[in-house]
Design a protein around this motif. Structure first.
Motif, mmCIF file in Angstrom:
data_model
loop_
_atom_site.group_PDB
_atom_site.id
_atom_site.type_symbol
_atom_site.label_atom_id
_atom_site.label_comp_id
_atom_site.label_asym_id
_atom_site.label_seq_id
_atom_site.Cartn_x
_atom_site.Cartn_y
_atom_site.Cartn_z
ATOM 1 N N LEU A 220 0.834 -1.207 0.000
ATOM 2 C CA LEU A 220 0.000 0.000 0.000
ATOM 3 C C LEU A 220 0.868 1.258 0.000
ATOM 4 C CD1 LEU A 220 -2.734 -1.070 2.598
ATOM 5 C CD2 LEU A 220 -3.032 -0.802 0.118
ATOM 6 N N ALA A 221 1.990 1.226 0.704
ATOM 7 C CA ALA A 221 2.877 2.393 0.725
ATOM 8 C C ALA A 221 3.469 2.650 -0.656
ATOM 9 C CB ALA A 221 3.989 2.174 1.752
ATOM 10 N N LYS A 222 3.832 1.584 -1.371
ATOM 11 C CA LYS A 222 4.368 1.757 -2.721
ATOM 12 C C LYS A 222 3.332 2.389 -3.644
ATOM 13 C CE LYS A 222 6.611 -1.620 -4.579
ATOM 14 N NZ LYS A 222 6.937 -2.981 -5.020
ATOM 15 N N ARG A 223 2.069 1.945 -3.512
ATOM 16 C CA ARG A 223 1.027 2.480 -4.380
ATOM 17 C C ARG A 223 0.699 3.935 -4.029
ATOM 18 N NH1 ARG A 223 -3.632 -1.906 -4.022
ATOM 19 N NH2 ARG A 223 -4.748 -0.252 -5.180
ATOM 20 N N ALA A 224 0.820 4.292 -2.751
ATOM 21 C CA ALA A 224 0.457 5.654 -2.331
ATOM 22 C C ALA A 224 1.642 6.607 -2.349
ATOM 23 C CB ALA A 224 -0.144 5.603 -0.916
ATOM 24 N N TYR A 225 2.845 6.112 -2.660
ATOM 25 C CA TYR A 225 4.034 6.941 -2.535
ATOM 26 C C TYR A 225 3.982 8.185 -3.432
ATOM 27 C CZ TYR A 225 8.923 8.299 -2.424
ATOM 28 O OH TYR A 225 10.087 9.016 -2.296
ATOM 29 N N ASP A 226 3.552 8.037 -4.729
ATOM 30 C CA ASP A 226 3.540 9.163 -5.662
ATOM 31 C C ASP A 226 2.365 10.098 -5.408
ATOM 32 O OD1 ASP A 226 5.834 8.260 -6.933
ATOM 33 O OD2 ASP A 226 4.700 6.958 -8.276
ATOM 34 N N LYS A 227 1.197 9.553 -5.042
ATOM 35 C CA LYS A 227 -0.005 10.378 -4.898
ATOM 36 C C LYS A 227 -0.102 11.024 -3.511
ATOM 37 C CE LYS A 227 -2.629 7.515 -8.148
ATOM 38 N NZ LYS A 227 -3.824 6.667 -8.340
ATOM 39 N N ASP A 228 0.255 10.293 -2.465
ATOM 40 C CA ASP A 228 0.064 10.802 -1.102
ATOM 41 C C ASP A 228 1.266 10.391 -0.243
ATOM 42 O OD1 ASP A 228 -0.828 11.716 1.300
ATOM 43 O OD2 ASP A 228 -2.743 10.643 1.270
ATOM 44 N N PRO A 229 2.366 11.173 -0.334
ATOM 45 C CA PRO A 229 3.578 10.806 0.410
ATOM 46 C C PRO A 229 3.359 10.708 1.922
ATOM 47 C CG PRO A 229 4.051 12.497 -1.223
ATOM 48 C CD PRO A 229 2.556 12.371 -1.182
ATOM 49 N N ASP A 230 2.492 11.565 2.483
ATOM 50 C CA ASP A 230 2.252 11.495 3.922
ATOM 51 C C ASP A 230 1.600 10.166 4.327
ATOM 52 O OD1 ASP A 230 3.303 14.005 4.243
ATOM 53 O OD2 ASP A 230 1.360 15.017 4.079
ATOM 54 N N ALA A 231 0.607 9.726 3.528
ATOM 55 C CA ALA A 231 -0.034 8.438 3.808
ATOM 56 C C ALA A 231 0.958 7.286 3.642
ATOM 57 C CB ALA A 231 -1.239 8.227 2.897
ATOM 58 N N LEU A 236 4.523 3.174 6.017
ATOM 59 C CA LEU A 236 5.867 2.646 6.248
ATOM 60 C C LEU A 236 6.201 2.604 7.736
ATOM 61 C CD1 LEU A 236 7.838 4.339 3.331
ATOM 62 C CD2 LEU A 236 7.277 1.914 3.583
ATOM 63 N N ASP A 237 5.732 3.629 8.482
ATOM 64 C CA ASP A 237 5.925 3.589 9.939
ATOM 65 C C ASP A 237 5.216 2.380 10.549
ATOM 66 O OD1 ASP A 237 7.423 5.885 9.842
ATOM 67 O OD2 ASP A 237 5.737 7.228 10.316
ATOM 68 N N ASP A 238 3.972 2.137 10.084
ATOM 69 C CA ASP A 238 3.247 0.945 10.567
ATOM 70 C C ASP A 238 3.975 -0.335 10.180
ATOM 71 O OD1 ASP A 238 1.337 2.588 11.629
ATOM 72 O OD2 ASP A 238 -0.087 2.366 9.967
ATOM 73 N N ALA A 239 4.537 -0.338 8.953
ATOM 74 C CA ALA A 239 5.261 -1.530 8.497
ATOM 75 C C ALA A 239 6.479 -1.776 9.361
ATOM 76 C CB ALA A 239 5.661 -1.370 7.034
ATOM 77 N N GLN A 240 7.193 -0.686 9.730
ATOM 78 C CA GLN A 240 8.355 -0.847 10.601
ATOM 79 C C GLN A 240 7.942 -1.420 11.953
ATOM 80 O OE1 GLN A 240 10.453 2.786 11.411
ATOM 81 N NE2 GLN A 240 12.222 1.721 12.305
ATOM 82 N N LEU A 241 6.805 -0.909 12.495
ATOM 83 C CA LEU A 241 6.308 -1.435 13.771
ATOM 84 C C LEU A 241 5.959 -2.915 13.644
ATOM 85 C CD1 LEU A 241 5.454 -0.918 16.673
ATOM 86 C CD2 LEU A 241 3.196 -0.226 15.820
ATOM 87 N N GLN A 242 5.311 -3.296 12.531
ATOM 88 C CA GLN A 242 4.974 -4.703 12.307
ATOM 89 C C GLN A 242 6.228 -5.566 12.214
ATOM 90 O OE1 GLN A 242 2.062 -6.314 12.127
ATOM 91 N NE2 GLN A 242 0.844 -4.484 12.572
ATOM 92 N N ALA A 243 7.275 -5.024 11.568
ATOM 93 C CA ALA A 243 8.529 -5.786 11.449
ATOM 94 C C ALA A 243 9.146 -6.018 12.817
ATOM 95 C CB ALA A 243 9.501 -5.040 10.542
ATOM 96 N N GLU A 244 9.135 -4.997 13.675
ATOM 97 C CA GLU A 244 9.680 -5.151 15.023
ATOM 98 C C GLU A 244 8.873 -6.160 15.836
ATOM 99 O OE1 GLU A 244 9.623 -1.222 16.502
ATOM 100 O OE2 GLU A 244 11.398 -0.563 15.374
ATOM 101 N N GLU A 245 7.550 -6.111 15.697
ATOM 102 C CA GLU A 245 6.717 -7.075 16.421
ATOM 103 C C GLU A 245 6.931 -8.486 15.896
ATOM 104 O OE1 GLU A 245 2.801 -5.566 15.972
ATOM 105 O OE2 GLU A 245 2.993 -4.088 17.602
ATOM 106 N N ALA A 246 7.137 -8.627 14.580
ATOM 107 C CA ALA A 246 7.411 -9.954 14.021
ATOM 108 C C ALA A 246 8.730 -10.497 14.534
ATOM 109 C CB ALA A 246 7.420 -9.887 12.495
ATOM 110 N N LEU A 247 9.738 -9.613 14.651
ATOM 111 C CA LEU A 247 11.020 -10.041 15.216
ATOM 112 C C LEU A 247 10.866 -10.475 16.666
ATOM 113 C CD1 LEU A 247 13.466 -7.378 13.718
ATOM 114 C CD2 LEU A 247 13.405 -9.830 13.215
ATOM 115 N N THR A 248 10.039 -9.740 17.413
ATOM 116 C CA THR A 248 9.788 -10.119 18.810
ATOM 117 C C THR A 248 9.147 -11.500 18.888
ATOM 118 O OG1 THR A 248 9.522 -7.800 19.427
ATOM 119 C CG2 THR A 248 8.632 -9.447 20.945
ATOM 120 N N GLU A 249 8.151 -11.754 18.011
ATOM 121 C CA GLU A 249 7.503 -13.066 17.984
ATOM 122 C C GLU A 249 8.492 -14.165 17.624
ATOM 123 O OE1 GLU A 249 4.515 -13.975 18.737
ATOM 124 O OE2 GLU A 249 3.536 -12.037 19.045
#
Length: 389
Positions: A220-231, A236-249
Motif C-alpha cells: 500500500l505504501a508503494k502504491r500511495a508513494y507518488d499520490k500521497d507521500p504522507d499516507a 511505512l511507519d506501521d510496516a516498521q512497527l509490524q517488522a519489530e513485532e514480528a522479530l519479537t515473535e
C-alpha cells in the motif's frame, strides 16, 4: 519376657497364616486338575493363563509374608502373559517362574502344616510346664523362642523355593527396562509432537500474521508513494512497527526451542535471570555447576525449562513470597531442586499440564523427577538429569 511373648505371638500368626495358605494350596490342586482336563479338551486352553496368574498371586502373598517377617524382599521374575491366547499359553508353559511356583506350592503344603503342628506342640508344652512347675518366666523363655525359630525356618525355606534364578532376574529387569524405555519414548514423542504444534501455532498466529500484514502495508505504501507521500510515510511507519513485532515473535519462538541466554550466560546465569524476573524472592545456589565443564545442551535446556515452569507455578498458584533453586554437579549428572513456601498440593489430582510437561522433558533424557507437595506446603520439585561431564 514381654518381648519374647510378642515375638512368639507374631511367629504363631506367621505360621498360622502359612498353614492357611497350605490349606488353600490343597484346594488349588483341584484347580490344577480342572485346568489339566480343560487343556486336554483344547477348548479350555484359556483357563491355563488364568490359573497361572492365580498361582502367581498366591506366591506373591507368600513373598510379602516372608518379607514382613524377615525384612528381606524376595524379587519376582515372571514372563508377562500378554498377546493372543496361543502366546499366553506358550508363555505360561515356558516361564520358569510357573514351575518354580508349582514346586513351592507342593513343598509348602507339606512343611507349612508340619511347622504348624510343631508350633502347637510347643505352645502345649509351654502351658504344661507352667502348670507343673512354678518357674513360669524361666520356663517360657526357653520354649517360646523356638516358635520364632520355626517361623524363621518357614521364611528361609520359602525364600529358597521362591527365589528366581539370576538369569531370570536379569531377564525380568531387562524386560522391565524395555517397558520403561518404551513408555519414555512414547512420552518423548508426544512431547516432541506437542512442541512442534506449539511452534507451528506460534509461527502461524504470531510471526506469520505480522509478516503478512507487513507485506500488505509495504504494498500500500508503494502504491500511495507518488499520490500521497504522507499516507505512504504513515504506512511505512506501521510496516516498521509490524517488522519489530514480528522479530519479537520470532525471538519468542526461538527462546521456546533453545533459549539464547543459555548459550550466552550458561545454566546458572540463565537461572538467575529467571529468578530475577519471576516476581518472587528467589535464592539461587550453585554447587559446582558454573565452575566445571558445561552439561550437554539438551540437559541444560531441560533444566532451564524445569526451573522456569516450577517458578511460574510457584508465582501463580502457591501463594508463596519466597523460593529457592539449588543446582548441583553430581557424579551421575545434574541435580536441580526448586522449593517454595506456598500452600502445597501441587502434585494432587488437579495438577495441570505444566507438571506433565516437566515430567516428559525429564523422562526424555532418562532422568528422574519427584514432587513433594503436601497440603499446606512447602513444595519441592527435585530433578536429576544424567549426563557425562
Amino acid at each position: 519376657m514381654r518381648e519374647t511373648l510378642e515375638r512368639a505371638d507374631r511367629a504363631s500368626m506367621q505360621l498360622l497364616t502359612g498353614a492357611g495358605l497350605a490349606l488353600v494350596s490343597y484346594l488349588f490342586v483341584g484347580v490344577l486338575l480342572f485346568t489339566a482336563v480343560a487343556c486336554l479338551i483344547v477348548v479350555g486352553l484359556g483357563v491355563l493363563p488364568e490359573t497361572v496368574l492365580l498361582l502367581r498371586r498366591m506366591a506373591r502373598f507368600k513373598r510379602r509374608q516372608v518379607a514382613r517377617w524377615s525384612g528381606v524382599e524376595i524379587p519376582e521374575a515372571y514372563t508377562p502373559l500378554t498377546g493372543t491366547l496361543t502366546a499366553r499359553v506358550r508363555a505360561a508353559l515356558r516361564d520358569p517362574g510357573t514351575w518354580r511356583d508349582l514346586r513351592w506350592l507342593v513343598a509348602h503344603f507339606a512343611y507349612g502344616l508340619v511347622l504348624l503342628y510343631a508350633m502347637l506342640v510347643l505352645w502345649v508344652f509351654g502351658a504344661f510346664v507352667d502348670g507343673v512347675w512354678c518357674g513360669l518366666l524361666r520356663r517360657k523363655a526357653v520354649v517360646l523362642p523356638l516358635i520364632g525359630r520355626l517361623a524363621a525356618l518357614d521364611a528361609a525355606w520359602s525364600r529358597t523355593l521362591l527365589m528366581p534364578a539370576p538369569q531370570a532376574l536379569r531377564a525380568a529387569e531387562l524386560a522391565e527396562r524395555v517397558e520403561e524405555l518404551t513408555a519414555t519414548r512414547a512420552d518423548a514423542v508426544a512431547a516432541h509432537g506437542a512442541e512442534l504444534r506449539r511452534i507451528e501455532r506460534d509461527l502461524h498466529d504470531g510471526a506469520q500474521a505480522r509478516l503478512v500484514s507487513l507485506s500488505m502495508r509495504v504494498g500500500l505504501a508503494k502504491r500511495a508513494y507518488d499520490k500521497d507521500p504522507d499516507a505512504a510515510r504513515k504506512l511505512l511507519d506501521d510496516a516498521q512497527l509490524q517488522a519489530e513485532e514480528a522479530l519479537t515473535e520470532l525471538r519468542h519462538v526461538v527462546r521456546g526451542i533453545h533459549p539464547p541466554i543459555l548459550t550466552d550466560r550458561g545454566l546458572v546465569g540463565a537461572v538467575r535471570a529467571l529468578a530475577a524476573g519471576s516476581g518472587l524472592d528467589v535464592t539461587v545456589r550453585d554447587d559446582g555447576v558454573e565452575a566445571g565443564p558445561r552439561a550437554p545442551a539438551a540437559v541444560e535446556a531441560a533444566a532451564y525449562f524445569v526451573v522456569a515452569e516450577a517458578l511460574t507455578n510457584a508465582a501463580k498458584h502457591s501463594g508463596a513470597e519466597r523460593a529457592s533453586v539449588d543446582l548441583a554437579r553430581r557424579r551421575t549428572g545434574l541435580w536441580i531442586v526448586v522449593r517454595d513456601e506456598g500452600r502445597g498440593g501441587a502434585d494432587g489430582a488437579g495438577a495441570g499440564s505444566g507438571l506433565l510437561g516437566m515430567r516428559r522433558r525429564v523422562a526424555a533424557l532418562d532422568g528422574i523427577m519427584e514432587v513433594n507437595s503436601p497440603a499446606g506446603g512447602p513444595t519441592a520439585v527435585e530433578v536429576e538429569l544424567p549426563c557425562v561431564w
